[in-house]
Design a protein around this motif. Structure first.
Motif, PDB file in Angstrom:
ATOM      1  N   CYS A   1      25.298  88.795   9.582  1.00  0.00           N
ATOM      2  CA  CYS A   1      26.737  88.542   9.626  1.00  0.00           C
ATOM      3  C   CYS A   1      27.449  89.668  10.355  1.00  0.00           C
ATOM      4  O   CYS A   1      27.512  90.802   9.853  1.00  0.00           O
ATOM      5  CB  CYS A   1      27.300  88.428   8.211  1.00  0.00           C
ATOM      6  SG  CYS A   1      26.425  87.302   7.112  1.00  0.00           S
TER       7      CYS A   1
ATOM      8  N   THR B   1      35.955  77.152  14.394  1.00  0.00           N
ATOM      9  CA  THR B   1      36.207  77.245  12.963  1.00  0.00           C
ATOM     10  C   THR B   1      37.657  76.894  12.695  1.00  0.00           C
ATOM     11  O   THR B   1      38.439  76.701  13.633  1.00  0.00           O
ATOM     12  CB  THR B   1      35.863  78.650  12.432  1.00  0.00           C
ATOM     13  OG1 THR B   1      36.010  78.671  11.007  1.00  0.00           O
ATOM     14  CG2 THR B   1      36.743  79.720  13.049  1.00  0.00           C
TER      15      THR B   1
ATOM     16  N   HIS C   1      40.496  86.975   8.491  1.00  0.00           N
ATOM     17  CA  HIS C   1      39.123  87.392   8.186  1.00  0.00           C
ATOM     18  C   HIS C   1      38.580  86.827   6.877  1.00  0.00           C
ATOM     19  O   HIS C   1      37.513  86.202   6.855  1.00  0.00           O
ATOM     20  CB  HIS C   1      39.037  88.921   8.155  1.00  0.00           C
ATOM     21  CG  HIS C   1      39.191  89.561   9.486  1.00  0.00           C
ATOM     22  ND1 HIS C   1      38.223  89.518  10.462  1.00  0.00           N
ATOM     23  CD2 HIS C   1      40.224  90.262  10.016  1.00  0.00           C
ATOM     24  CE1 HIS C   1      38.643  90.166  11.530  1.00  0.00           C
ATOM     25  NE2 HIS C   1      39.850  90.624  11.288  1.00  0.00           N
TER      26      HIS C   1
ATOM     27  N   ALA D   1      38.207  83.133   6.831  1.00  0.00           N
ATOM     28  CA  ALA D   1      37.210  82.732   7.830  1.00  0.00           C
ATOM     29  C   ALA D   1      35.797  83.028   7.335  1.00  0.00           C
ATOM     30  O   ALA D   1      34.872  82.241   7.533  1.00  0.00           O
ATOM     31  CB  ALA D   1      37.473  83.418   9.167  1.00  0.00           C
ATOM     32  N   HIS D   2      35.618  84.186   6.685  1.00  0.00           N
ATOM     33  CA  HIS D   2      34.332  84.500   6.063  1.00  0.00           C
ATOM     34  C   HIS D   2      33.992  83.451   5.009  1.00  0.00           C
ATOM     35  O   HIS D   2      32.858  82.971   4.924  1.00  0.00           O
ATOM     36  CB  HIS D   2      34.374  85.881   5.406  1.00  0.00           C
ATOM     37  CG  HIS D   2      34.031  87.003   6.326  1.00  0.00           C
ATOM     38  ND1 HIS D   2      32.837  87.076   7.008  1.00  0.00           N
ATOM     39  CD2 HIS D   2      34.727  88.121   6.665  1.00  0.00           C
ATOM     40  CE1 HIS D   2      32.815  88.191   7.725  1.00  0.00           C
ATOM     41  NE2 HIS D   2      33.950  88.831   7.545  1.00  0.00           N
TER      42      HIS D   2
ATOM     43  N   MET E   1      32.924  80.269   6.622  1.00  0.00           N
ATOM     44  CA  MET E   1      31.594  80.363   7.204  1.00  0.00           C
ATOM     45  C   MET E   1      30.515  80.390   6.124  1.00  0.00           C
ATOM     46  O   MET E   1      29.408  79.884   6.325  1.00  0.00           O
ATOM     47  CB  MET E   1      31.499  81.623   8.071  1.00  0.00           C
ATOM     48  CG  MET E   1      30.147  81.835   8.749  1.00  0.00           C
ATOM     49  SD  MET E   1      29.661  80.509   9.885  1.00  0.00           S
ATOM     50  CE  MET E   1      30.677  80.893  11.318  1.00  0.00           C
ATOM     51  N   ASN E   2      30.832  80.926   4.962  1.00  0.00           N
ATOM     52  CA  ASN E   2      29.836  81.042   3.899  1.00  0.00           C
ATOM     53  C   ASN E   2      29.819  79.855   2.943  1.00  0.00           C
ATOM     54  O   ASN E   2      28.754  79.485   2.437  1.00  0.00           O
ATOM     55  CB  ASN E   2      30.075  82.321   3.092  1.00  0.00           C
ATOM     56  CG  ASN E   2      29.537  83.551   3.788  1.00  0.00           C
ATOM     57  OD1 ASN E   2      28.346  83.680   4.017  1.00  0.00           O
ATOM     58  ND2 ASN E   2      30.418  84.465   4.143  1.00  0.00           N
TER      59      ASN E   2
ATOM     60  N   GLN F   1      32.120  86.169  -1.067  1.00  0.00           N
ATOM     61  CA  GLN F   1      31.349  85.566   0.015  1.00  0.00           C
ATOM     62  C   GLN F   1      29.930  85.217  -0.423  1.00  0.00           C
ATOM     63  O   GLN F   1      29.260  84.436   0.249  1.00  0.00           O
ATOM     64  CB  GLN F   1      31.309  86.498   1.232  1.00  0.00           C
ATOM     65  CG  GLN F   1      32.664  86.973   1.714  1.00  0.00           C
ATOM     66  CD  GLN F   1      33.645  85.849   2.010  1.00  0.00           C
ATOM     67  OE1 GLN F   1      33.271  84.701   2.226  1.00  0.00           O
ATOM     68  NE2 GLN F   1      34.929  86.174   2.009  1.00  0.00           N
TER      69      GLN F   1
ATOM     70  N   GLU G   1      32.562  85.532  11.904  1.00  0.00           N
ATOM     71  CA  GLU G   1      33.376  84.475  11.285  1.00  0.00           C
ATOM     72  C   GLU G   1      34.231  83.738  12.300  1.00  0.00           C
ATOM     73  O   GLU G   1      34.703  82.643  12.042  1.00  0.00           O
ATOM     74  CB  GLU G   1      34.240  85.060  10.167  1.00  0.00           C
ATOM     75  CG  GLU G   1      35.319  86.045  10.608  1.00  0.00           C
ATOM     76  CD  GLU G   1      34.850  87.485  10.646  1.00  0.00           C
ATOM     77  OE1 GLU G   1      35.687  88.376  10.401  1.00  0.00           O
ATOM     78  OE2 GLU G   1      33.661  87.735  10.940  1.00  0.00           O
TER      79      GLU G   1
END
Length: 480
Positions: free
Chosen positions: A71, A155, A160, A163-164, A167-168, A215, A387
């Motif tokens: 990551c 995305t 941040h 977005a993390h 993505m997770n 996350q 991300e």
């Protein structure tokens, strides 16, 4: 410990609620029956070797048994990594065409004067397929034939933390399980000596965007499926040894007695959190032996340390964490996440990108090479990326957040090696060819693990919750 059974849990929760509160009458029993029917997870079937989770069998051929997610926290620029845009270079310093950005969501550049910013580096073609890779990544370029580069990622989240989370977990809603938790829930862990989902953290010199523990949360799944963060520097796990005066045999007796008493309660309630407590006591006991052995690098030859660029094992560097990731993969850990906080380059892009690339380039390539030499790359899926990406417009001396087009790459685990997929427009602003969103990426990764993303779910507040929500398509051209 027997595999987690979501049907048994659904029934037990409703039975316990019915008996202890006594307020719902036959309606509570009807609800339990409906939930049992709606779970969609059969309780019998053939379990492939190494599967101990809720899914009784693979939905697809199993290409990958484990995931290593590298990551790049902060969002590395695709324009300085894997997406060469000569037209943007020609336009450097000039007004960015309004036709690209009009009405679009920007982060900190909203309502600012937008000027094009060309790449700070050059690109060259590498491997038999001639994949264009930035000169900042010479070692990764050396394993180009093992890479599957996706240049058309998009995305939905421009900040941040969210977005993390997207993505997770595939969602920005708190309480949604992370990808690693879904894998543990569905497939179980191949190891009983270490956690099945382990997280490691490292940091660069600049661009240090914080990463929250949510996350790697298990969310609405039982907490036994959450990720466990190992310390990258010093002791990987605090207090791993016994207190002075406590021997292993005494501790073993205590653990057995606590497990027996918890087992009595578990037989009555089938509460997965009780099962979690039993499992964690047992795992902690086993980790007293397995973790020191895991962290003992004395058997790693100097040439292996040199391959990764490790000067001192356990020094907290990304290189050391990559070597540890290989050791975790060898020991059957299902999901391994390495966060490197170095990529939030709103300013000083030149120094930040060069520094971040130097941190991760050699060790990333070494991990791929090492796994390949050991015969582990074939069933280990590596994902490298952040991300989101960064804008093709400048922000002072840096770039802003960007969600409409960015790059990631995968390697191993059944992906089509030595290929690129998708494209952004001529200025790198928007993905325009073979667009891949985060849900598509998750669906494809699960398919490589043998799992149909539409059939891996859990009930929560009457709804089916899954990693890909109600979206996601398997991108078959990414699969070998």
């Amino acid at each position: 410990m027997k595999p987690f059974d979501p049907v048994e849990y659904a029934l037990s929760v409703n039975r316990r609620t019915f008996l202890t509160q006594g307020a719902y009458g036959l309606g509570g029993l009807a609800l339990a029956m409906l939930q049992n029917k709606g779970l969609g997870v059969p309780t019998a079937g053939h379990r492939p070797e190494g599967w101990h989770g809720a899914l009784p069998e693979a939905h697809f051929p199993i290409k990958a048994k484990r995931v290593i997610f590298l990551c790049m926290a902060g969002g590395p620029s695709h324009l300085e990594t894997f997406d060469w845009k000569p037209e943007l270079k020609k336009l450097d310093g000039q007004p960015f065409p309004e036709s690209f950005t009009k009405g679009q969501q920007l982060a900190q550049l909203q309502n600012a004067v937008l000027k094009a910013r060309g790449s700070i580096t050059n690109f060259a073609r590498h491997g038999q397929a001639g994949i264009e890779i930035s000169d900042l990544f010479p070692h990764i370029a050396g394993v180009a034939d093992d890479l599957c580069v996706v240049r058309s990622m998009q995305t939905e989240q421009i900040n941040h933390d969210t977005a993390h989370a997207f993505m997770n977990t595939g969602s920005i809603i708190k309480g949604r399980p992370s990808m690693g938790s879904w894998l543990l829930y569905g497939l179980g862990a191949e190891t009983q000596e270490l956690p099945g989902f382990i997280v490691l953290m490292s940091a660069g010199k600049t661009g240090l965007q914080p990463v929250s523990a949510r996350q790697w949360s298990s969310g609405v799944l039982p907490s036994r499926f959450q990720g466990i963060q190992f310390q990258s520097r010093g002791d990987a796990v605090h207090y791993i040894g016994n207190p002075e005066g406590v021997c292993q045999s005494t501790q073993r007796q205590v653990i057995d007695e606590v497990a027996r008493m918890n087992g009595i309660l578990a037989d009555e309630q089938h509460d997965p959190e009780i099962a979690t407590r039993i499992a964690q006591y047992e795992l902690a006991f086993k980790m007293q032996s397995s973790v020191p052995e895991l962290m003992d690098f004395k058997n790693e030859p100097k040439e292996m340390l040199d391959l990764y660029g490790v000067t001192r094992p356990g020094d907290g560097s990304f290189a050391s964490n990559c070597l540890l990731a290989r050791r975790l993969a060898e020991r059957g850990v299902r999901m391994i996440q390495l966060y490197h906080r170095a990529w939030d380059h709103h300013g000083n892009l030149d120094e930040g990108m060069k520094s971040g690339a130097k941190d991760v380039d050699q060790s990333t390539a070494a991990l791929i090479t090492d796994l390949k030499q050991r015969g582990l790359l074939d069933d280990t899926l590596i994902l490298w990326g952040g991300e989101f990406g960064r804008t093709p417009m400048g922000q002072g001396t840096g770039r802003d957040h960007h969600i409409l087009g960015f790059s990631v790459f995968m390697a191993g685990g059944g992906v089509k090696a030595g290929t690129t997929y998708g494209a952004t427009d001529e200025l790198g602003y928007r993905a325009v060819e073979n667009v891949v969103n985060v849900h598509d990426l998750h669906a494809t990764m699960l398919a490589l693990m043998g799992v149909d993303h539409k059939r891996l779910s859990t009930k929560f507040q009457g709804l089916d919750v899954r990693l890909t929500n109600v979206a996601g398509n398997i991108v078959k051209p990414l699969m070998a």
